[in-house]
Write a protein that holds these residues in place. Sequence first.
Motif, mmCIF file in Angstrom:
data_model
loop_
_atom_site.group_PDB
_atom_site.id
_atom_site.type_symbol
_atom_site.label_atom_id
_atom_site.label_comp_id
_atom_site.label_asym_id
_atom_site.label_seq_id
_atom_site.Cartn_x
_atom_site.Cartn_y
_atom_site.Cartn_z
ATOM 1 N N GLU A 32 0.836 -1.206 0.000
ATOM 2 C CA GLU A 32 0.000 0.000 0.000
ATOM 3 C C GLU A 32 0.871 1.257 0.000
ATOM 4 O O GLU A 32 0.557 2.240 -0.682
ATOM 5 N N ASN A 33 1.969 1.225 0.746
ATOM 6 C CA ASN A 33 2.892 2.366 0.711
ATOM 7 C C ASN A 33 3.442 2.576 -0.698
ATOM 8 O O ASN A 33 3.546 3.702 -1.167
ATOM 9 N N SER A 34 3.785 1.476 -1.370
ATOM 10 C CA SER A 34 4.325 1.587 -2.733
ATOM 11 C C SER A 34 3.276 2.193 -3.668
ATOM 12 O O SER A 34 3.594 3.030 -4.508
ATOM 13 N N ARG A 57 9.829 -4.292 -3.299
ATOM 14 C CA ARG A 57 10.629 -3.346 -4.072
ATOM 15 C C ARG A 57 9.694 -2.590 -5.011
ATOM 16 O O ARG A 57 8.852 -3.193 -5.670
ATOM 17 N N ASP A 58 9.825 -1.270 -5.050
ATOM 18 C CA ASP A 58 8.973 -0.507 -5.962
ATOM 19 C C ASP A 58 9.759 0.549 -6.714
ATOM 20 O O ASP A 58 10.927 0.810 -6.399
ATOM 21 N N ASP A 59 9.124 1.111 -7.747
ATOM 22 C CA ASP A 59 9.762 2.166 -8.532
ATOM 23 C C ASP A 59 8.993 3.480 -8.338
ATOM 24 O O ASP A 59 8.844 4.273 -9.257
ATOM 25 N N ALA A 76 4.440 9.642 12.010
ATOM 26 C CA ALA A 76 5.089 10.473 11.001
ATOM 27 C C ALA A 76 4.566 10.043 9.643
ATOM 28 O O ALA A 76 4.688 8.890 9.266
ATOM 29 N N THR A 77 3.951 10.972 8.925
ATOM 30 C CA THR A 77 3.374 10.646 7.620
ATOM 31 C C THR A 77 3.472 11.834 6.691
ATOM 32 O O THR A 77 3.489 12.980 7.144
ATOM 33 N N SER A 78 3.550 11.556 5.393
ATOM 34 C CA SER A 78 3.560 12.645 4.415
ATOM 35 C C SER A 78 2.173 12.785 3.794
ATOM 36 O O SER A 78 1.983 13.534 2.863
ATOM 37 N N LYS A 79 1.176 12.018 4.322
ATOM 38 C CA LYS A 79 -0.084 11.916 3.588
ATOM 39 C C LYS A 79 -1.203 12.814 4.081
ATOM 40 O O LYS A 79 -2.105 13.156 3.308
ATOM 41 N N ILE A 80 -1.175 13.157 5.344
ATOM 42 C CA ILE A 80 -2.166 14.115 5.839
ATOM 43 C C ILE A 80 -1.471 15.084 6.787
ATOM 44 O O ILE A 80 -0.418 14.775 7.347
ATOM 45 N N GLY A 93 -2.637 4.880 2.979
ATOM 46 C CA GLY A 93 -2.125 5.091 4.338
ATOM 47 C C GLY A 93 -2.427 6.502 4.794
ATOM 48 O O GLY A 93 -2.702 7.379 3.982
ATOM 49 N N PHE A 94 -2.403 6.731 6.101
ATOM 50 C CA PHE A 94 -2.607 8.083 6.613
ATOM 51 C C PHE A 94 -2.218 8.192 8.087
ATOM 52 O O PHE A 94 -2.149 9.276 8.640
ATOM 53 N N ARG A 95 -1.909 7.063 8.759
ATOM 54 C CA ARG A 95 -1.693 7.145 10.195
ATOM 55 C C ARG A 95 -0.239 7.292 10.594
ATOM 56 O O ARG A 95 0.064 7.608 11.737
ATOM 57 N N GLY A 96 0.689 6.980 9.682
ATOM 58 C CA GLY A 96 2.099 7.025 10.046
ATOM 59 C C GLY A 96 2.447 5.995 11.091
ATOM 60 O O GLY A 96 3.214 6.241 12.017
ATOM 61 N N GLU A 97 1.878 4.822 10.954
ATOM 62 C CA GLU A 97 2.054 3.794 11.967
ATOM 63 C C GLU A 97 2.722 2.536 11.450
ATOM 64 O O GLU A 97 3.357 1.815 12.210
ATOM 65 N N ALA A 98 2.531 2.254 10.153
ATOM 66 C CA ALA A 98 2.916 0.945 9.637
ATOM 67 C C ALA A 98 4.409 0.666 9.784
ATOM 68 O O ALA A 98 4.795 -0.350 10.368
ATOM 69 N N LEU A 99 5.266 1.571 9.252
ATOM 70 C CA LEU A 99 6.693 1.269 9.271
ATOM 71 C C LEU A 99 7.250 1.107 10.690
ATOM 72 O O LEU A 99 7.919 0.100 10.963
ATOM 73 N N PRO A 100 6.996 2.042 11.626
ATOM 74 C CA PRO A 100 7.524 1.810 12.981
ATOM 75 C C PRO A 100 6.984 0.530 13.619
ATOM 76 O O PRO A 100 7.715 -0.157 14.344
ATOM 77 N N GLN A 303 -7.275 -2.392 10.648
ATOM 78 C CA GLN A 303 -6.578 -2.783 9.431
ATOM 79 C C GLN A 303 -7.222 -2.168 8.198
ATOM 80 O O GLN A 303 -6.960 -2.580 7.079
ATOM 81 N N LYS A 304 -8.074 -1.191 8.413
ATOM 82 C CA LYS A 304 -8.744 -0.446 7.341
ATOM 83 C C LYS A 304 -9.516 -1.379 6.414
ATOM 84 O O LYS A 304 -9.597 -1.166 5.214
ATOM 85 N N LEU A 305 -10.072 -2.453 6.967
ATOM 86 C CA LEU A 305 -10.807 -3.408 6.140
ATOM 87 C C LEU A 305 -12.281 -3.056 6.028
ATOM 88 O O LEU A 305 -12.994 -3.575 5.189
HETATM 89 N N1 ATP Z 1 7.495 2.647 -0.583
HETATM 90 C C1 ATP Z 1 7.497 3.936 -0.224
HETATM 91 N N2 ATP Z 1 7.809 4.906 -1.132
HETATM 92 C C2 ATP Z 1 7.817 6.201 -0.789
HETATM 93 N N3 ATP Z 1 7.527 6.640 0.452
HETATM 94 C C3 ATP Z 1 7.238 5.762 1.411
HETATM 95 C C4 ATP Z 1 7.198 4.368 1.121
HETATM 96 N N4 ATP Z 1 6.855 3.710 2.258
HETATM 97 C C5 ATP Z 1 6.682 4.657 3.198
HETATM 98 N N5 ATP Z 1 6.899 5.893 2.700
HETATM 99 C C6 ATP Z 1 6.842 7.166 3.436
HETATM 100 O O1 ATP Z 1 6.938 6.868 4.804
HETATM 101 C C7 ATP Z 1 5.828 7.386 5.504
HETATM 102 C C8 ATP Z 1 5.452 6.461 6.643
HETATM 103 O O2 ATP Z 1 4.928 5.235 6.140
HETATM 104 P P1 ATP Z 1 3.863 4.434 7.017
HETATM 105 O O3 ATP Z 1 3.365 3.295 6.251
HETATM 106 O O4 ATP Z 1 4.506 4.164 8.321
HETATM 107 O O5 ATP Z 1 2.727 5.488 7.266
HETATM 108 P P2 ATP Z 1 1.543 5.938 6.287
HETATM 109 O O6 ATP Z 1 1.552 5.156 5.037
HETATM 110 O O7 ATP Z 1 1.665 7.407 6.140
HETATM 111 O O8 ATP Z 1 0.273 5.604 7.161
HETATM 112 P P3 ATP Z 1 -0.279 4.127 7.595
HETATM 113 O O9 ATP Z 1 0.279 3.826 8.934
HETATM 114 O O10 ATP Z 1 -1.736 4.327 7.619
HETATM 115 O O11 ATP Z 1 0.217 3.176 6.572
HETATM 116 C C9 ATP Z 1 4.746 7.558 4.481
HETATM 117 O O12 ATP Z 1 3.860 8.604 4.849
HETATM 118 C C10 ATP Z 1 5.545 7.904 3.225
HETATM 119 O O13 ATP Z 1 5.826 9.270 3.157
#
Ligand code: ATP
Length: 580
Positions: A32-34, A57-59, A76-80, A93-100, A303-305
């Motif tokens: 979803e991030n990709s 892996r994405d482009d 931390a998010t760049s989406k909202i 995505g919008f919560r800035g939660e997934a990666l951490p 899980q946004k389902l």
């Molecule tokens: N594959 C990617 N390519 C570019 N930017 C990315 C990628 N994955 C993450 N990011 C950046 O990292 C930020 C944090 O990602 P993360 O998945 O944690 O949060 P999110 O997508 O904003 O919200 P959510 O928790 O709802 O997924 C994103 O807002 C985005 O800016």
Amino acid sequence: MPIRVLDNHLIDQIAAGEVIERPASIVKELVENSLDAGAQCIEVEIEAGGVRLTRVRDDGGGIPAAELALALSRHATSKISTADDLAAITTLGFRGEALPSIASVSRFEIVSRAMDAERAARVTVDAGVVGEPEPAAHPPGTTIEVRDLFYNLPARRKFLRSEVTEQGHIVRLLERLALSRDDVTFRLRTASRTLLDAPKLGSGALPDRIARIVGQEFVERSLEVDHSAGPVRVHGWIGMPSAARATSDLQYWFVNGRAVRDRLLMNAVRLGFRDVLYSGRQPSYVLYLDIDPALVDVNAHPQKLEVRFRDSRQIHDFVFRAVERRLAGTKPAPGAMPPAFGGVGERATPLPASLDLRVAEAAAPHATWALSEALAAVEYDVPPVAAGAEPLGQALAQIHGIYILAQNEQGLVLVDMHAAHERVLYEKMKAQSGTAATQLLLAPITVTLKVDELDTLLAQRDQWQAAGFDLERLSPDTLVVRAVPALLPREDIGTLVRDVVQGVADDEAAHHLDVATDRLLGTIACRSAIHAHRRLSLAEMNALLRQMEQTPRADQCNHGRPTWTQVTMTELDRMFLRGR
Ligand SMILES: Nc1ncnc2c1ncn2[C@@H]1O[C@H](COP(=O)(O)OP(=O)(O)OP(=O)(O)O)[C@@H](O)[C@H]1O
Ligand SMILES: [Mg+2]
């Protein structure tokens, strides 16, 4: 223990508990991030069901080196950025939660190169400690590697299933995502095998993507839906009733490109299919709902389902009508192929033996009456079909008291007379519901029932009345019937009432008023339709064919069985090896 604030690493692990259930959840978040990053091609590689390794892996647009560590911190998010953004979300995505969260329960590494950057940067996370970015080699885009999921949470690791099961979850998840975006290439592989390969296609190629993911058979045996009203559009494909399945595994919903398993939407489709499916059968579909993002809240499920609609009632109705209307179009039309042939010369799956006509016959052995009389009572407001345009042709004979044989332009037509008559009666009763002509009985009939059966019946008295019955309780176990619908046979009302009560009692789904009414009418239609071994005159057979042509949904009886089928001249020629 005194109250204290938890440390950040533990907070992340708790948050991960909600979002990361299994390896497939990681694939979902990363892919979803990709997609949010505008990727055209997304490749996923897994080892040991994703537990040992998940690499995505994405482009896409990538992350600038300076923001890389930030991307890994909570919230931390760049989406909202404002509450207004939250009210109309257009990204997955919008919560800035997934990666951490992911980084807190695995060995994690991210390498990314932003579009306009000279070089890529790499950051690794070890036991919750985010390292310093270091230069790396990578084309524009991002690669994330997640190793040893739950290595630091042995208790959660125990909940994981076998590698094959986890891999299956990942495949199904990626299939779902691939259906959501046919303009993106998706690939999934292990070290030794490619598990999914869905190259992106040009515009208008959605059916090809669906065929690749769901199967060619579904595409060939489905109907296209496309219906808009103001800010809402529903489009996609619904499987023909004869292609219904025993399980709900072929049901896909996408809301603004997001794969969801939303009860309201699933229920609306089920309701749209309600009187063309044999009970217990599941519809199959791939449907997309596009809606103004301000009218839907996607921040409603960890899980946004699931989503929440501002006007849930209206959306439910909108979807239900779209499906119902599309299915109502399934009546015999000139040159159209009947459902049993699916348009590709293959036959529908054999029907379970319990559906045999003889069963229905045994249930109501006395329902003998003149068809012509009933047909005469049916008045149609639909204009008659123009001469020469009689898709079902002219009746020739009746075989074994079950099937009508007819001849049309294409060749031979076979009609299951009970199934067909049942549908004709049912649609007519539905159209008249509430205003049905009633027939007063000269001598009221008393029917003896079990006390609870009579309770059940009287709980649905309004529906019986709408259908044209006048009923009253005479004693705890006796019912008196004073009037019946004019459409129905006047003989053996007692058996009919008893059969219907028992048929309806088995049905717990009938709590929705509309559904309950239709169920009742459906059961009445089934019990009163002509049964096997009734001899019909040619005029009666032709009358039935003409009625089928004017009846919505006439391609199936209200249990979803086909009512007619066609054997073309070409097929007959082939049977007899006759070249022309
Ligand atoms: N594959 C990617 N390519 C570019 N930017 C990315 C990628 N994955 C993450 N990011 C950046 O990292 C930020 C944090 O990602 P993360 O998945 O944690 O949060 P999110 O997508 O904003 O919200 P959510 O928790 O709802 O997924 C994103 O807002 C985005 O800016
Ligand atoms: Mg995300």
